[in-house]
Design a protein around this motif. Structure first.
Motif, PDB file in Angstrom:
ATOM      1  N   ASP A 189       0.858  -1.191   0.000  1.00 13.38           N
ATOM      2  CA  ASP A 189       0.000   0.000   0.000  1.00 13.38           C
ATOM      3  C   ASP A 189       0.894   1.241   0.000  1.00 13.38           C
ATOM      4  O   ASP A 189       1.598   1.509   0.981  1.00 13.38           O
ATOM      5  N   ARG A 190       0.875   1.980  -1.097  1.00 18.37           N
ATOM      6  CA  ARG A 190       1.787   3.127  -1.234  1.00 18.37           C
ATOM      7  C   ARG A 190       1.522   4.208  -0.193  1.00 18.37           C
ATOM      8  O   ARG A 190       2.424   4.986   0.135  1.00 18.37           O
ATOM      9  N   ARG A 191       0.312   4.301   0.334  1.00 16.97           N
ATOM     10  CA  ARG A 191       0.028   5.288   1.380  1.00 16.97           C
ATOM     11  C   ARG A 191       0.806   4.953   2.646  1.00 16.97           C
ATOM     12  O   ARG A 191       1.442   5.839   3.253  1.00 16.97           O
ATOM     13  N   ILE A 192       0.769   3.678   3.045  1.00 15.95           N
ATOM     14  CA  ILE A 192       1.503   3.249   4.241  1.00 15.95           C
ATOM     15  C   ILE A 192       3.005   3.381   3.995  1.00 15.95           C
ATOM     16  O   ILE A 192       3.770   3.816   4.863  1.00 15.95           O
ATOM     17  N   GLU A 193       3.427   3.014   2.792  1.00 14.84           N
ATOM     18  CA  GLU A 193       4.841   3.084   2.434  1.00 14.84           C
ATOM     19  C   GLU A 193       5.366   4.513   2.514  1.00 14.84           C
ATOM     20  O   GLU A 193       6.433   4.762   3.098  1.00 14.84           O
ATOM     21  N   LYS A 194       4.632   5.453   1.964  1.00 12.66           N
ATOM     22  CA  LYS A 194       5.064   6.855   1.977  1.00 12.66           C
ATOM     23  C   LYS A 194       5.152   7.397   3.406  1.00 12.66           C
ATOM     24  O   LYS A 194       6.094   8.124   3.751  1.00 12.66           O
ATOM     25  N   GLN A 195       4.184   7.034   4.237  1.00  7.93           N
ATOM     26  CA  GLN A 195       4.221   7.481   5.633  1.00  7.93           C
ATOM     27  C   GLN A 195       5.421   6.888   6.350  1.00  7.93           C
ATOM     28  O   GLN A 195       6.085   7.554   7.157  1.00  7.93           O
ATOM     29  N   LEU A 196       5.727   5.617   6.052  1.00  4.12           N
ATOM     30  CA  LEU A 196       6.900   4.970   6.640  1.00  4.12           C
ATOM     31  C   LEU A 196       8.175   5.712   6.266  1.00  4.12           C
ATOM     32  O   LEU A 196       9.035   5.970   7.119  1.00  4.12           O
ATOM     33  N   LEU A 197       8.320   6.043   4.992  1.00  2.00           N
ATOM     34  CA  LEU A 197       9.523   6.739   4.535  1.00  2.00           C
ATOM     35  C   LEU A 197       9.663   8.095   5.220  1.00  2.00           C
ATOM     36  O   LEU A 197      10.765   8.501   5.609  1.00  2.00           O
ATOM     37  N   ASP A 198       8.535   8.798   5.384  1.00  2.00           N
ATOM     38  CA  ASP A 198       8.566  10.082   6.092  1.00  2.00           C
ATOM     39  C   ASP A 198       8.957   9.882   7.555  1.00  2.00           C
ATOM     40  O   ASP A 198       9.777  10.629   8.102  1.00  2.00           O
ATOM     41  N   ASP A 199       8.373   8.857   8.192  1.00  2.00           N
ATOM     42  CA  ASP A 199       8.671   8.599   9.605  1.00  2.00           C
ATOM     43  C   ASP A 199      10.128   8.205   9.811  1.00  2.00           C
ATOM     44  O   ASP A 199      10.732   8.524  10.844  1.00  2.00           O
ATOM     45  N   ALA A 200      10.691   7.495   8.821  1.00  2.00           N
ATOM     46  CA  ALA A 200      12.101   7.079   8.907  1.00  2.00           C
ATOM     47  C   ALA A 200      13.056   8.195   8.489  1.00  2.00           C
ATOM     48  O   ALA A 200      14.274   8.034   8.575  1.00  2.00           O
ATOM     49  N   LYS A 201      12.467   9.308   8.012  1.00  2.00           N
ATOM     50  CA  LYS A 201      13.252  10.488   7.608  1.00  2.00           C
ATOM     51  C   LYS A 201      14.245  10.172   6.488  1.00  2.00           C
ATOM     52  O   LYS A 201      15.409  10.575   6.523  1.00  2.00           O
ATOM     53  N   VAL A 202      13.780   9.410   5.502  1.00  2.00           N
ATOM     54  CA  VAL A 202      14.593   9.146   4.326  1.00  2.00           C
ATOM     55  C   VAL A 202      14.008   9.905   3.135  1.00  2.00           C
ATOM     56  O   VAL A 202      12.783  10.065   3.024  1.00  2.00           O
ATOM     57  N   ALA A 203      14.875  10.378   2.275  1.00  2.00           N
ATOM     58  CA  ALA A 203      14.453  11.216   1.159  1.00  2.00           C
ATOM     59  C   ALA A 203      13.620  10.425   0.164  1.00  2.00           C
ATOM     60  O   ALA A 203      13.992   9.312  -0.230  1.00  2.00           O
ATOM     61  N   ASN A 204      12.487  10.975  -0.235  1.00  2.00           N
ATOM     62  CA  ASN A 204      11.657  10.387  -1.289  1.00  2.00           C
ATOM     63  C   ASN A 204      10.923  11.508  -2.016  1.00  2.00           C
ATOM     64  O   ASN A 204      10.948  12.660  -1.586  1.00  2.00           O
ATOM     65  N   ALA A 205      10.273  11.189  -3.119  1.00  2.00           N
ATOM     66  CA  ALA A 205       9.634  12.205  -3.948  1.00  2.00           C
ATOM     67  C   ALA A 205       8.445  12.846  -3.216  1.00  2.00           C
ATOM     68  O   ALA A 205       7.717  12.177  -2.489  1.00  2.00           O
ATOM     69  N   LYS A 206       8.258  14.143  -3.448  1.00  2.00           N
ATOM     70  CA  LYS A 206       7.092  14.848  -2.908  1.00  2.00           C
ATOM     71  C   LYS A 206       5.822  14.192  -3.436  1.00  2.00           C
ATOM     72  O   LYS A 206       5.768  13.770  -4.595  1.00  2.00           O
ATOM     73  N   TYR A 207       4.783  14.101  -2.592  1.00  2.00           N
ATOM     74  CA  TYR A 207       3.602  13.331  -2.998  1.00  2.00           C
ATOM     75  C   TYR A 207       2.329  13.885  -2.375  1.00  2.00           C
ATOM     76  O   TYR A 207       2.367  14.702  -1.443  1.00  2.00           O
ATOM     77  N   ALA A 208       1.205  13.390  -2.864  1.00  2.00           N
ATOM     78  CA  ALA A 208      -0.113  13.664  -2.296  1.00  2.00           C
ATOM     79  C   ALA A 208      -0.983  12.437  -2.518  1.00  2.00           C
ATOM     80  O   ALA A 208      -0.818  11.724  -3.508  1.00  2.00           O
ATOM     81  N   VAL A 209      -1.914  12.188  -1.588  1.00  2.00           N
ATOM     82  CA  VAL A 209      -2.840  11.066  -1.693  1.00  2.00           C
ATOM     83  C   VAL A 209      -4.185  11.570  -2.220  1.00  2.00           C
ATOM     84  O   VAL A 209      -4.704  12.582  -1.748  1.00  2.00           O
TER      85      VAL A 209
END
Length: 378
Positions: free
Chosen positions: A95-115
């Motif tokens: 689930d990309r929503r859970i994945e994106k939140q995980l990446l933010d919580d882990a403070k790793v760089a990823n592409a800007k996004y919106a759900v």
């Protein structure tokens, strides 16, 4: 060493390769087909039982070979106390929503996004994320499926119409809109983590995709990128309290890595480790989930992997090549299906490049599009 029995959710080629890697360590593998609820032998595909509860009862450890597993099955496995890595990790991979939140919580760089779940959020995303952007279904979608690219304002209505259909077709679906990243290449890192936090990572792999499907992976030796990737692997795996092999796909943007997505399992881009590393990713996944010491992830030779898509035969001359190893998956032929892969090795980078060029000269170019062009440019 006592026998261990590992149950794999999923009965495809990854369970098959886990079984082959586990046998020398007295680790027995059974596979649970989540669609039929049959328990099968991962090599023969013979039915050896029925029902999830029966499969769980016989297992010491439960793991997964893919992410798109019904949450009801994951929850039952989690309740058994035998499941590794964690159901949260599998859900993040699916689930990309859970994945994106995980990446933010882990403070790793990823592409800007919106759900996005409706037209108003779609319009807001165009403003907040900006154009061009890539739209991806939150659930399902792999190998380039369930994705759209929105480049200009003239395509807004048509793109919304296409993506809206996915929202209505799948319950609890959403669209994740990401900024388009002008990357130079895609790379991935495969690593393993034990219960006690011990971690080992393989050399980075450069990946080439054709029509959204992985075609070629080549292990690379680039220390600065390797250090970046290893730090991000540790941040994500620690955040998940991860156990097992985890793959992270990155965009290389002028020497800076951005996480594209994670795969909480053994991964296609790590198949080269079967011939190119001291201990392959499949064995290290089993070592990790069975809480055994991890094996060395050191590359012992230069290696690359080529996917075999939609073909069930290859020219016999390949078998005579000393640096090539064919791995078939025992699948029924179907257009675009991953039927197997070829690992190519060399003691030096020059030897590997030479072997790759010899191989593509033998392969039918129409069956391996763009592969010859990419390899001959190396």
């Amino acid at each position: 060493m006592a026998n261990k029995h590992v149950l794999v959710l999923g009965a495809g080629q990854l369970a098959r390769m886990m079984s082959l890697a586990g046998a020398p360590l007295n680790i027995n593998i059974s596979a649970f087909d989540v669609s039929s609820e049959k328990i099968v032998h991962p090599l023969t595909q013979n039915i050896i039982g029925h029902g999830l509860n029966n499969a769980i009862a016989k297992a010491d450890v439960i793991t997964a070979e893919f992410e798109h597993i019904p949450h009801s099955i994951l929850d039952i496995c989690q309740q058994s106390g035998k499941f590794r890595p964690t159901t949260q990790a599998i859900k993040a991979g699916g689930d990309r929503r859970i994945e994106k939140q995980l990446l933010d919580d882990a403070k790793v760089a990823n592409a800007k996004y919106a759900v996005i779940t409706n037209r108003a959020e779609f319009d807001d995303a165009i403003t907040s994320v900006g154009l061009p952007m890539v739209l991806k279904t939150a659930l399902g979608g792999y190998d380039g499926k369930g994705q759209w690219r929105l480049k200009s304002t003239t395509d807004i209505d048509a793109t919304w119409s296409e993506s809206q259909q996915s929202l209505s077709d799948t319950p609890h679906q959403a669209i994740v809109a990401e900024e388009f990243v002008p990357f130079q290449r895609e790379v991935s890192l495969i690593g393993a983590r034990r219960v006690n936090g011990e971690m080992a990572v393989y050399p980075l792999t450069e990946n080439v995709h054709v029509d959204g499907v992985l075609s070629l992976s080549i292990a690379i030796d680039e220390s600065e990128l390797q250090q970046q990737a290893a730090k991000m692997f540790q941040a994500i795996s620690d955040k998940l309290n991860y156990v097992g092999v985890l793959a992270i796909e990155f965009f290389d943007v002028n020497g800076k890595l951005l996480v594209n997505e994670i795969a909480p399992r053994v991964h296609n881009s790590g198949h080269w480790t079967q011939q190119g590393a001291e201990v392959c990713q499949f064995e290290n996944h089993l070592r990790a989930v069975c809480d055994m010491p991890l094996g060395s992830t050191k590359a012992i030779r230069h290696a690359a992997m080529i996917n075999i898509l939609g073909q069930d035969t290859l020219p016999k001359e390949i078998l005579a090549m000393p640096n090539c190893h064919i791995h078939w998956y025992g699948k029924e032929k179907r257009a675009g299906r991953k039927m197997g892969h070829i690992n190519v090795c060399g003691n030096t980078q020059g030897e590997l490049d030479k072997a790759l060029k010899e191989l593509v000269a033998i392969l039918d170019e129409s069956e391996f599009p763009e592969l010859k062009q990419h390899i001959n440019q190396r």
